[in-house]
Design a protein around this motif. Structure first.
Motif, PDB file in Angstrom:
ATOM      1  N   LYS A  11       0.833  -1.196   0.000  1.00 23.15           N
ATOM      2  CA  LYS A  11       0.000   0.000   0.000  1.00 23.15           C
ATOM      3  C   LYS A  11       0.874   1.255   0.000  1.00 23.15           C
ATOM      4  N   ILE A  12       0.348   2.312  -0.615  1.00 18.37           N
ATOM      5  CA  ILE A  12       1.081   3.566  -0.687  1.00 18.37           C
ATOM      6  C   ILE A  12       1.440   4.060   0.708  1.00 18.37           C
ATOM      7  N   LYS A  13       2.658   4.605   0.837  1.00 20.64           N
ATOM      8  CA  LYS A  13       3.161   5.098   2.120  1.00 20.64           C
ATOM      9  C   LYS A  13       3.508   6.581   1.983  1.00 20.64           C
ATOM     10  N   PRO A  14       3.608   7.292   3.105  1.00 19.73           N
ATOM     11  CA  PRO A  14       4.108   8.672   3.039  1.00 19.73           C
ATOM     12  C   PRO A  14       5.539   8.696   2.504  1.00 19.73           C
ATOM     13  N   SER A  15       5.929   9.844   1.985  1.00 15.42           N
ATOM     14  CA  SER A  15       7.265   9.999   1.410  1.00 15.42           C
ATOM     15  C   SER A  15       8.355   9.544   2.367  1.00 15.42           C
ATOM     16  N   LYS A  16       8.247   9.892   3.638  1.00 10.62           N
ATOM     17  CA  LYS A  16       9.288   9.537   4.617  1.00 10.62           C
ATOM     18  C   LYS A  16       9.497   8.031   4.687  1.00 10.62           C
ATOM     19  N   GLU A  17       8.399   7.289   4.563  1.00 12.17           N
ATOM     20  CA  GLU A  17       8.513   5.827   4.654  1.00 12.17           C
ATOM     21  C   GLU A  17       9.073   5.222   3.365  1.00 12.17           C
ATOM     22  N   LEU A  18       8.766   5.854   2.221  1.00 16.24           N
ATOM     23  CA  LEU A  18       9.388   5.419   0.964  1.00 16.24           C
ATOM     24  C   LEU A  18      10.902   5.625   1.036  1.00 16.24           C
ATOM     25  N   VAL A  19      11.298   6.784   1.552  1.00 13.40           N
ATOM     26  CA  VAL A  19      12.721   7.081   1.704  1.00 13.40           C
ATOM     27  C   VAL A  19      13.379   6.083   2.648  1.00 13.40           C
ATOM     28  N   GLU A  20      12.714   5.745   3.722  1.00 17.70           N
ATOM     29  CA  GLU A  20      13.252   4.783   4.690  1.00 17.70           C
ATOM     30  C   GLU A  20      13.569   3.459   3.992  1.00 17.70           C
ATOM     31  N   GLU A  21      12.659   2.999   3.133  1.00 15.49           N
ATOM     32  CA  GLU A  21      12.854   1.742   2.406  1.00 15.49           C
ATOM     33  C   GLU A  21      14.029   1.844   1.433  1.00 15.49           C
ATOM     34  N   LEU A  22      14.042   2.898   0.631  1.00 18.13           N
ATOM     35  CA  LEU A  22      15.058   2.990  -0.411  1.00 18.13           C
ATOM     36  C   LEU A  22      16.452   3.227   0.170  1.00 18.13           C
ATOM     37  N   VAL A  23      16.551   4.106   1.152  1.00 15.57           N
ATOM     38  CA  VAL A  23      17.861   4.360   1.764  1.00 15.57           C
ATOM     39  C   VAL A  23      18.354   3.125   2.502  1.00 15.57           C
ATOM     40  N   SER A  24      17.433   2.391   3.113  1.00 15.49           N
ATOM     41  CA  SER A  24      17.820   1.150   3.791  1.00 15.49           C
ATOM     42  C   SER A  24      18.448   0.158   2.814  1.00 15.49           C
ATOM     43  N   LYS A  71      26.948   0.439   2.647  1.00 11.54           N
ATOM     44  CA  LYS A  71      27.474   0.698   3.997  1.00 11.54           C
ATOM     45  C   LYS A  71      27.760   2.202   4.162  1.00 11.54           C
ATOM     46  N   LEU A  72      26.689   2.978   4.157  1.00 12.22           N
ATOM     47  CA  LEU A  72      26.805   4.434   4.215  1.00 12.22           C
ATOM     48  C   LEU A  72      27.607   4.872   5.435  1.00 12.22           C
ATOM     49  N   ASP A  73      28.456   5.878   5.223  1.00  6.10           N
ATOM     50  CA  ASP A  73      29.434   6.266   6.246  1.00  6.10           C
ATOM     51  C   ASP A  73      29.633   7.774   6.178  1.00  6.10           C
ATOM     52  N   GLY A  74      29.388   8.459   7.290  1.00  7.40           N
ATOM     53  CA  GLY A  74      29.499   9.906   7.341  1.00  7.40           C
ATOM     54  C   GLY A  74      30.892  10.441   7.090  1.00  7.40           C
ATOM     55  N   SER A  75      31.889   9.579   7.144  1.00 14.17           N
ATOM     56  CA  SER A  75      33.253  10.038   6.870  1.00 14.17           C
ATOM     57  C   SER A  75      33.566  10.049   5.372  1.00 14.17           C
ATOM     58  N   LYS A  76      32.623   9.556   4.552  1.00 16.43           N
ATOM     59  CA  LYS A  76      32.819   9.494   3.103  1.00 16.43           C
ATOM     60  C   LYS A  76      31.984  10.562   2.400  1.00 16.43           C
ATOM     61  N   LYS A 135      17.107  11.865   6.089  1.00 19.67           N
ATOM     62  CA  LYS A 135      17.540  10.499   6.387  1.00 19.67           C
ATOM     63  C   LYS A 135      19.053  10.382   6.321  1.00 19.67           C
ATOM     64  N   LEU A 136      19.678  11.016   5.326  1.00 21.72           N
ATOM     65  CA  LEU A 136      21.130  10.955   5.209  1.00 21.72           C
ATOM     66  C   LEU A 136      21.816  11.641   6.394  1.00 21.72           C
ATOM     67  N   GLU A 137      21.175  12.639   6.963  1.00 19.95           N
ATOM     68  CA  GLU A 137      21.739  13.307   8.142  1.00 19.95           C
ATOM     69  C   GLU A 137      21.898  12.323   9.302  1.00 19.95           C
ATOM     70  N   GLU A 138      21.058  11.292   9.351  1.00 17.50           N
ATOM     71  CA  GLU A 138      21.182  10.282  10.403  1.00 17.50           C
ATOM     72  C   GLU A 138      22.505   9.513  10.274  1.00 17.50           C
ATOM     73  N   PHE A 139      23.066   9.528   9.063  1.00 17.66           N
ATOM     74  CA  PHE A 139      24.372   8.900   8.832  1.00 17.66           C
ATOM     75  C   PHE A 139      25.488   9.948   8.850  1.00 17.66           C
ATOM     76  N   ASN A 140      25.139  11.178   9.218  1.00 17.10           N
ATOM     77  CA  ASN A 140      26.084  12.315   9.189  1.00 17.10           C
ATOM     78  C   ASN A 140      26.590  12.585   7.773  1.00 17.10           C
ATOM     79  N   ILE A 141      25.681  12.384   6.810  1.00 20.88           N
ATOM     80  CA  ILE A 141      26.026  12.608   5.406  1.00 20.88           C
ATOM     81  C   ILE A 141      25.301  13.842   4.884  1.00 20.88           C
ATOM     82  N   LYS A 142      26.061  14.759   4.308  1.00 18.23           N
ATOM     83  CA  LYS A 142      25.526  15.875   3.548  1.00 18.23           C
ATOM     84  C   LYS A 142      26.114  15.757   2.146  1.00 18.23           C
TER      85      LYS A 142
END
Length: 331
Positions: free
Chosen positions: A229-242, A249-254, A281-288
């Motif tokens: 079922k359709i989800k809010p944008s935040k939940e779509l992002v959660e799935e795709l970024v996951s 292996k996303l890493d804020g030092s990269k 969501k990327l900010e949670e990994f310290n990624i900009k």
């Protein structure tokens, strides 16, 4: 089916003609073909030619990225169908400046086969040709038309980086080395809200209920890996970024570049909402992201949906290439 077209069988030749006539400062149609090449032939002198292409229906890819600093030419096949070897061959011949030609190919069986055949024809003429097959889609391992992973929106980063390197005088061997260094670091995944309708077929490639989405679909309406079922944008992002994190292996030092890509019928309003959620969501990994693009770059005709590409930057020169100025229709 409601489309602003004339004859469904004439969609591609009329589109190519329209692009060439609308933007003559950027592109010229090679006579007798559906291949568009750069108009600024003077700035191509003594440079490696960069050629790409594929089935039409993904606009602005590929022809929208033909121009100074990016692609030298793009071969436009019929809708969702590879360009023929002879068309690709004509493009190779026209852009060769004696330094060789490099081909960027998305991983679809027809594209790989036809570009390889064109390469053989060109090499028989004494033209040096090398290539890369882009395999950035992490959603599925094998799909319709594909052995291995599909080539999707991350291909645009390859166009941009190789085009910039070529414009700055990189040799064919240097471009080949750069392409193979860049390729493993580009990953993409998509979600669809509706399928594309091929004008010659007249109906969508698949049907989703009004409240359904599908994760992992391809740019030709190939199946993905899950419907729900359709989800809010935040939940779509959660799935795709996951999924991307599992792969990368996303890493804020990269450092990373990010592409949020509309599939054809997704309004920019929604793309920017999605982009805002991606950045949160990327900010949670310290990624900009060190580089970011949002918009329609690799579409699927009128598909409603979005894809997310992350590109790990392992060399600061790659950022310079991404920022290198270009003169194209779509960048």
């Amino acid at each position: 089916m409601k489309k602003i077209i004339n004859d469904p069988h004439d969609v591609v030749p009329e589109m190519v003609k329209g692009m060439a006539r609308s933007y003559p400062q950027y592109v010229t149609q090679i006579e007798g073909t559906e291949v568009l090449m750069r108009s600024d032939t003077d700035s191509m002198k003594d440079k490696v030619g960069i050629i790409s292409g594929g089935g039409s229906g993904h606009e602005p890819t590929h022809a929208g990225f033909v121009g100074k600093g990016m692609l030298s030419a793009a071969a436009c096949g019929q809708v969702f169908t590879s360009p023929t070897p002879d068309q690709i061959y004509e493009g190779i011949k026209k852009v060769d400046q004696g330094k060789g030609v490099f081909m960027v190919v998305k991983n679809y069986s027809g594209d790989v086969m036809n570009f390889d055949m064109a390469k053989d024809l060109a090499e028989a003429d004494g033209i040096k040709v090398k290539s890369i097959v882009v395999v950035d889609d992490i959603a599925v391992e094998n799909s319709l038309y594909t052995q291995g992973r599909r080539g999707v929106a991350g291909t645009i980063f390859m166009h941009k980086i190789l085009g910039a390197a070529a414009q700055q005088g990189a040799s064919l061997d240097e471009i080949d080395k750069l392409a193979h260094e860049v390729l493993p670091n580009i990953k993409t995944i998509a979600v669809a809200l509706s399928a594309a309708t091929n004008p010659e077929v007249g109906k969508p490639g698949f049907v989703l209920a009004d409240d359904e989405i599908e994760y992992g679909v391809g740019i030709h309406s190939e199946p993905g890996y899950r419907r729900e079922k359709i989800k809010p944008s935040k939940e779509l992002v959660e799935e795709l970024v996951s999924k991307l994190n599992d792969e990368m292996k996303l890493d804020g030092s990269k450092k990373y570049a990010c592409l949020v890509n509309g599939m054809g019928a997704t309004p920019l309003m929604e793309q920017y909402i999605f982009s805002n959620d991606v950045l949160n969501k990327l900010e949670e990994f310290n990624i900009k992201p060190a580089f970011m693009k949002v918009g329609n770059y690799m579409t699927s005709i009128d598909m409603a949906g979005i894809s997310l590409t992350l590109f790990e930057i392992k060399d600061d020169k790659w950022i310079d290439y991404l920022n290198y100025p270009v003169e194209t229709i779509a960048w």
